[in-house]
Motif scaffolding. Structure first.
Motif, PDB file in Angstrom:
ATOM      1  N   GLU A  70       0.833  -1.199   0.000  1.00  0.00           N
ATOM      2  CA  GLU A  70       0.000   0.000   0.000  1.00  0.00           C
ATOM      3  C   GLU A  70       0.873   1.257   0.000  1.00  0.00           C
ATOM      4  O   GLU A  70       0.530   2.267  -0.610  1.00  0.00           O
ATOM      5  CB  GLU A  70      -0.907   0.000   1.233  1.00  0.00           C
ATOM      6  CG  GLU A  70      -1.790   1.231   1.381  1.00  0.00           C
ATOM      7  CD  GLU A  70      -2.789   1.408   0.245  1.00  0.00           C
ATOM      8  OE1 GLU A  70      -3.304   2.530   0.094  1.00  0.00           O
ATOM      9  OE2 GLU A  70      -3.052   0.423  -0.486  1.00  0.00           O
ATOM     10  N   GLU A  71       2.019   1.177   0.672  1.00  0.00           N
ATOM     11  CA  GLU A  71       2.941   2.306   0.717  1.00  0.00           C
ATOM     12  C   GLU A  71       3.452   2.657  -0.687  1.00  0.00           C
ATOM     13  O   GLU A  71       3.511   3.830  -1.066  1.00  0.00           O
ATOM     14  CB  GLU A  71       4.127   1.984   1.627  1.00  0.00           C
ATOM     15  CG  GLU A  71       5.083   3.149   1.821  1.00  0.00           C
ATOM     16  CD  GLU A  71       6.233   2.796   2.751  1.00  0.00           C
ATOM     17  OE1 GLU A  71       7.227   3.555   2.773  1.00  0.00           O
ATOM     18  OE2 GLU A  71       6.140   1.767   3.451  1.00  0.00           O
ATOM     19  N   ARG A  73       1.913   1.922  -3.485  1.00  0.00           N
ATOM     20  CA  ARG A  73       0.781   2.401  -4.269  1.00  0.00           C
ATOM     21  C   ARG A  73       0.517   3.872  -3.985  1.00  0.00           C
ATOM     22  O   ARG A  73       0.276   4.660  -4.909  1.00  0.00           O
ATOM     23  CB  ARG A  73      -0.471   1.576  -3.940  1.00  0.00           C
ATOM     24  CG  ARG A  73      -1.637   1.809  -4.932  1.00  0.00           C
ATOM     25  CD  ARG A  73      -2.830   0.975  -4.553  1.00  0.00           C
ATOM     26  NE  ARG A  73      -3.520   1.540  -3.409  1.00  0.00           N
ATOM     27  CZ  ARG A  73      -4.435   2.518  -3.492  1.00  0.00           C
ATOM     28  NH1 ARG A  73      -4.748   3.031  -4.665  1.00  0.00           N
ATOM     29  NH2 ARG A  73      -5.013   2.984  -2.403  1.00  0.00           N
ATOM     30  N   GLN A  74       0.574   4.267  -2.700  1.00  0.00           N
ATOM     31  CA  GLN A  74       0.365   5.672  -2.342  1.00  0.00           C
ATOM     32  C   GLN A  74       1.454   6.562  -2.930  1.00  0.00           C
ATOM     33  O   GLN A  74       1.192   7.678  -3.400  1.00  0.00           O
ATOM     34  CB  GLN A  74       0.337   5.829  -0.810  1.00  0.00           C
ATOM     35  CG  GLN A  74      -0.904   5.260  -0.143  1.00  0.00           C
ATOM     36  CD  GLN A  74      -2.184   5.942  -0.606  1.00  0.00           C
ATOM     37  OE1 GLN A  74      -2.204   7.143  -0.891  1.00  0.00           O
ATOM     38  NE2 GLN A  74      -3.257   5.168  -0.688  1.00  0.00           N
ATOM     39  N   GLN A  78       0.936   9.661  -5.532  1.00  0.00           N
ATOM     40  CA  GLN A  78       1.488  10.991  -5.282  1.00  0.00           C
ATOM     41  C   GLN A  78       2.309  11.484  -6.475  1.00  0.00           C
ATOM     42  O   GLN A  78       2.247  12.660  -6.849  1.00  0.00           O
ATOM     43  CB  GLN A  78       2.353  10.967  -4.024  1.00  0.00           C
ATOM     44  CG  GLN A  78       1.562  10.886  -2.732  1.00  0.00           C
ATOM     45  CD  GLN A  78       2.459  10.801  -1.509  1.00  0.00           C
ATOM     46  OE1 GLN A  78       3.685  10.757  -1.616  1.00  0.00           O
ATOM     47  NE2 GLN A  78       1.848  10.749  -0.331  1.00  0.00           N
TER      48      GLN A  78
END
Length: 366
Positions: A70-71, A73-74, A78
């Protein structure tokens, strides 16, 4: 091959022209993610903005890759958002530059791109859409499409009315474009009202003597000039000239000192810079050249005022690293100062500018 084959398009997917949103029949062969209804619109978009951003569109218009966490993907999201924000400002500046250069047709695709990216980042009702609507309105006015300009301005006004966070700068731009619309419709009284509001909001945002406020003074001066109120027009043209002269002179003095130190230490010059983006440089050229033409064509022209504008243009082109133009205007200023027998101090000042420009040209060649 850049023709779209209908059978190759996934069922239910509608491909639209980048310029007019009509059903697309062609695709850009370089990025394969941008579509057009005709070769005419493809060429228009390419010449305006697409050539400059073609490869940057690929990650924005293709599926995101698979991320392991998830990190990641974020982080990917961004990066995409940052790229879109960059393209918002880049396309906006390019469109502005075209408008100041009088290339209204070229400004439209770049402004549409800025609007599209703004919608993606900020949503359909955000006040951040207003600057792009105003660019499109101004381009439409330049092309003589008054009804279309009114539609864009109505969208901008409605967006501002719905927002409680509209900045002074945005309000200034809105009133400036409403003023330009009224000028096109020859409604001078309402045009003066909007331009007065433009100057008020711009002064609140940047100050009364800022170059970003000078545009309102300039358009107001044009109205008074058209109404044959020459004294008022002259006063405002002088104010605009003084604002640009002070800005450029301040910048010129700082860079001149830095350049002298750099030559002394390293034997070479610093790169010259106006502190302006390309659109602001184009605006300065357009405004100052227009004022110069009016000064030179006026029957009772005061030579001192003409020389003042010429010297301002000398500084502008010198800071833009255009020595041939700087030398041309400096020569014209010097010749006029001699013909009109202006003060020795004035002639010496211009002569020093000419010597500086010639010396730096010689240094750059060697």
């Amino acid at each position: 091959m850049n023709v779209i084959y209908p059978l190759a398009v996934p069922k239910g997917r509608r491909l639209c022209c980048e310029v007019c949103e009509a059903p697309a029949e062609r695709v850009c062969a370089a990025c394969t993610v941008t579509y057009y209804c005709s070769a005419v619109h493809q060429r228009a978009d390419w010449g305006s903005i697409h050539e400059k951003i073609c490869q940057l569109l690929i990650p924005l218009r293709t599926s995101m890759p698979f991320y392991n966490s998830e990190e990641e993907r974020q982080h990917g999201l961004q990066q995409l958002q940052q790229r879109q924000k960059y393209l918002i400002e880049f396309c906006y500046t390019v469109a502005q530059k075209y408008l100041f250069e009088g290339k209204h047709e070229d400004a439209v695709p770049a402004a549409l791109h800025s609007l599209r990216f703004r919608k993606n980042v900020h949503g359909l009702s955000s006040v951040e859409l207003v600057p792009a609507y105003l660019l499109l309105a101004e381009a439409s006015l330049g092309l003589g499409r008054i009804v279309q300009a009114e539609e864009y301005l109505a969208q901008a006004q409605w967006t501002v009315l719905k927002s409680s966070e509209c900045s002074y700068a945005t309000n200034s731009l809105l009133h400036r474009n409403l003023g330009l619309l009224c000028i096109a419709k020859e409604n001078h009284e309402e045009a003066r009202f909007h331009l007065a509001n433009d100057i008020y909001f711009s002064s609140c945002a940047f100050g009364t003597e800022d170059i970003r406020t000078s545009g309102g003074y300039f358009h107001l001066a044009n109205i008074f000039y058209g109404l044959n109120k020459l004294e008022l027009a002259d006063m405002l043209y002088t104010k605009v000239s003084e604002i640009w002269n002070k800005y450029l002179n301040d910048h010129y003095q700082v860079l001149s000192q830095a350049r002298i130190q750099q030559i002394d230490l390293l034997g070479k010059q610093l790169e010259t810079d106006t502190g302006l983006d390309e659109a602001q440089e184009a605006e300065a050229i357009r405004i100052l050249t227009a004022i110069l033409n009016l000064r030179e064509s006026s029957a009772d022209s005061a030579p001192q005022k003409t020389v003042f504008v010429l010297k301002t243009l000398v500084m502008l082109y010198h800071l833009m690293m255009n020595p041939s133009k700087a030398r041309e205007y400096a020569t014209r200023a010097f010749n006029l100062a001699q013909e009109q027998q202006l003060s020795v101090h004035e002639q010496n000042t211009i002569q020093e500018l000419l010597s500086l420009i010639s010396g730096e040209e010689a240094h750059s060649i060697s």
